[in-house]
Design an enzyme around this catalytic site. Structure first.
Site, PDB file in Angstrom:
ATOM      1  N   ASN A  49     -16.835  37.248  14.609  1.00  0.00           N
ATOM      2  CA  ASN A  49     -16.534  38.135  13.634  1.00  0.00           C
ATOM      3  C   ASN A  49     -18.257  39.054  14.211  1.00  0.00           C
ATOM      4  OD1 ASN A  49     -15.154  40.141  12.304  1.00  0.00           O
ATOM      5  ND2 ASN A  49     -15.165  38.546  10.591  1.00  0.00           N
ATOM      6  N   TRP A  50     -17.766  40.568  14.678  1.00  0.00           N
ATOM      7  CA  TRP A  50     -18.545  41.301  14.786  1.00  0.00           C
ATOM      8  C   TRP A  50     -18.185  42.193  13.568  1.00  0.00           C
ATOM      9  CZ3 TRP A  50     -19.974  43.558  20.254  1.00  0.00           C
ATOM     10  CH2 TRP A  50     -20.750  42.319  20.728  1.00  0.00           C
ATOM     11  N   LYS A  51     -16.958  42.111  12.650  1.00  0.00           N
ATOM     12  CA  LYS A  51     -16.214  42.999  11.308  1.00  0.00           C
ATOM     13  C   LYS A  51     -16.987  44.395  12.133  1.00  0.00           C
ATOM     14  CE  LYS A  51     -17.768  39.733   8.382  1.00  0.00           C
ATOM     15  NZ  LYS A  51     -18.170  39.239   6.726  1.00  0.00           N
ATOM     16  N   HIS A  78      -8.572  37.473   6.934  1.00  0.00           N
ATOM     17  CA  HIS A  78      -9.815  37.272   6.264  1.00  0.00           C
ATOM     18  C   HIS A  78     -10.733  37.938   5.094  1.00  0.00           C
ATOM     19  CE1 HIS A  78     -14.693  38.654   5.851  1.00  0.00           C
ATOM     20  NE2 HIS A  78     -13.883  37.142   6.694  1.00  0.00           N
ATOM     21  N   GLU A 123     -12.237  40.066   3.115  1.00  0.00           N
ATOM     22  CA  GLU A 123     -12.446  41.529   3.445  1.00  0.00           C
ATOM     23  C   GLU A 123     -11.554  42.028   3.083  1.00  0.00           C
ATOM     24  OE1 GLU A 123     -15.639  41.751   5.968  1.00  0.00           O
ATOM     25  OE2 GLU A 123     -17.070  40.292   4.562  1.00  0.00           O
ATOM     26  N   GLU A 137     -13.127  30.097   4.677  1.00  0.00           N
ATOM     27  CA  GLU A 137     -14.415  31.104   4.016  1.00  0.00           C
ATOM     28  C   GLU A 137     -14.854  31.049   2.322  1.00  0.00           C
ATOM     29  OE1 GLU A 137     -15.754  32.892   7.583  1.00  0.00           O
ATOM     30  OE2 GLU A 137     -13.849  34.534   6.777  1.00  0.00           O
ATOM     31  N   GLY A 183     -21.982  36.972   4.027  1.00  0.00           N
ATOM     32  CA  GLY A 183     -22.581  37.793   4.162  1.00  0.00           C
ATOM     33  C   GLY A 183     -23.744  37.554   3.148  1.00  0.00           C
ATOM     34  N   SER A 215     -22.036  32.362   6.095  1.00  0.00           N
ATOM     35  CA  SER A 215     -23.845  32.819   5.833  1.00  0.00           C
ATOM     36  C   SER A 215     -24.004  31.513   6.610  1.00  0.00           C
ATOM     37  CB  SER A 215     -23.684  31.899   4.491  1.00  0.00           C
ATOM     38  OG  SER A 215     -23.842  33.397   3.639  1.00  0.00           O
ATOM     39  N   GLY A 252     -20.152  35.531  11.252  1.00  0.00           N
ATOM     40  CA  GLY A 252     -20.023  37.166  11.052  1.00  0.00           C
ATOM     41  C   GLY A 252     -21.985  37.547  11.675  1.00  0.00           C
TER      42      GLY A 252
HETATM   43  P1  PGA Z   1     -20.956  35.670   7.190  1.00  0.00           P
HETATM   44  O1  PGA Z   1     -19.507  36.045   7.977  1.00  0.00           O
HETATM   45  O2  PGA Z   1     -21.038  35.473   8.540  1.00  0.00           O
HETATM   46  O3  PGA Z   1     -21.797  37.301   7.588  1.00  0.00           O
HETATM   47  O4  PGA Z   1     -20.804  35.066   6.490  1.00  0.00           O
HETATM   48  C1  PGA Z   1     -18.867  35.196   8.117  1.00  0.00           C
HETATM   49  C2  PGA Z   1     -17.405  35.946   7.672  1.00  0.00           C
HETATM   50  O5  PGA Z   1     -16.591  36.793   7.278  1.00  0.00           O
HETATM   51  O6  PGA Z   1     -16.344  35.318   8.872  1.00  0.00           O
END
Ligand code: PGA
Length: 252
Positions: free
Chosen positions: A11-13, A98, A100, A166, A172, A211, A232
């Site tokens: 997931n490149w966000k 997600h 976020e 998640e 993150g 993470s 991510g």
């Molecule tokens: P991260 O994000 O691997 O940077 O913790 C995972 C995600 O938000 O899908």
């Protein structure tokens, strides 16, 4: 029961530019034949999905999206992107719900379910994200929260659905749940899915996210019931993402 094929999704966000799509070719090169045994998915920002889908022609890397509109039909919705448009651009999966989006954009489980339904109607696999916050974990409410999110966010069908666990507090950063904690929540999710879908729940892939990196991927993949990962930050660089994919037992 047929074994579930592992899925490792990046997931490149809201990171990257067109030039970063070069990472996809580098990834394909680095993982070699591993992508035959594992579904490898990259979800770039929406403007780059078409170009990314062009890039992966002839490779076995899949392209997906990070979100979609809950409205399926073409309509006057300025700024929205429908699942059908994402599919048309080459997305085979769409991440929905997600954390976020749930926290920063106020998305409820009801909205997430409608987005997942819109994805299914467009012939695209929704990856439905669920997970508890730090405060909810400390209050002993993980089973409540995650169970309810699975009940309310997953549509009334189990075919062609992926769920990603998640924990919000693990995203993150550097902290992850212990392996038994991951196993416990994955078992809980499968139990809730089985209550709704019976044996068909066995076909649903349940990913872990939060993470995941080259250092902890192998141990996370060793956890019973973990069918892959949603990654991510570590999916942005081909070398890191390749190391995660190659850490999966199915890669060797
Ligand atoms: P991260 O994000 O691997 O940077 O913790 C995972 C995600 O938000 O899908």
């Amino acid at each position: 029961m047929a074994a579930r094929k592992p899925l490792i999704a990046g997931n490149w966000k809201m990171f990257g530019r067109a030039a970063d799509l070069g990472e996809i070719a580098a990834l394909s090169e680095a993982i070699g034949p591993a992508s035959g045994a594992i579904d490898v998915l990259i979800c770039p920002p929406a403007p780059y999905i078409g170009a990314a889908a062009e890039q992966v022609r002839g490779m076995s890397i899949l392209i997906g999206a990070q979100d979609c509109s809950a409205v399926g039909a073409d309509s006057a919705r300025t700024g929205e992107i429908s699942a059908a448009m994402l599919a048309d651009a080459g997305a085979l999966c769409i991440i929905v719900g997600h954390s976020e989006r749930r926290t920063l954009h106020g998305e409820t489980s009801d909205l997430v379910r409608r987005k997942a339904e819109a994805a299914l109607s467009a012939g695209v696999t929704p990856i439905v994200c669920v997970g508890e916050t730090q405060a909810e974990r400390e209050a002993g409410r993980v089973a409540d929260i995650v169970g309810q999110q699975v009940r309310d966010s997953v549509p009334e069908q189990s075919a062609n659905i992926v769920v990603a666990y998640e924990p919000v507090w693990a995203i993150g950063g550097t902290r992850t749940p212990t392996l038994p904690e991951i196993a416990e929540v994955h078992t809980l999710i499968r139990t809730v899915l089985a209550e709704r879908f019976g044996d068909q729940a066995n076909a649903v892939r349940i990913l872990y996210g939060g993470s995941v990196g080259p250092k902890n991927a192998a141990e996370i993949f060793s956890v019973e019931g973990v069918d892959g990962a949603l990654v991510g930050r570590a999916s942005l660089k081909a070398t890191d993402f390749a190391a995660i994919i190659l850490a999966h037992p199915a890669a060797s």
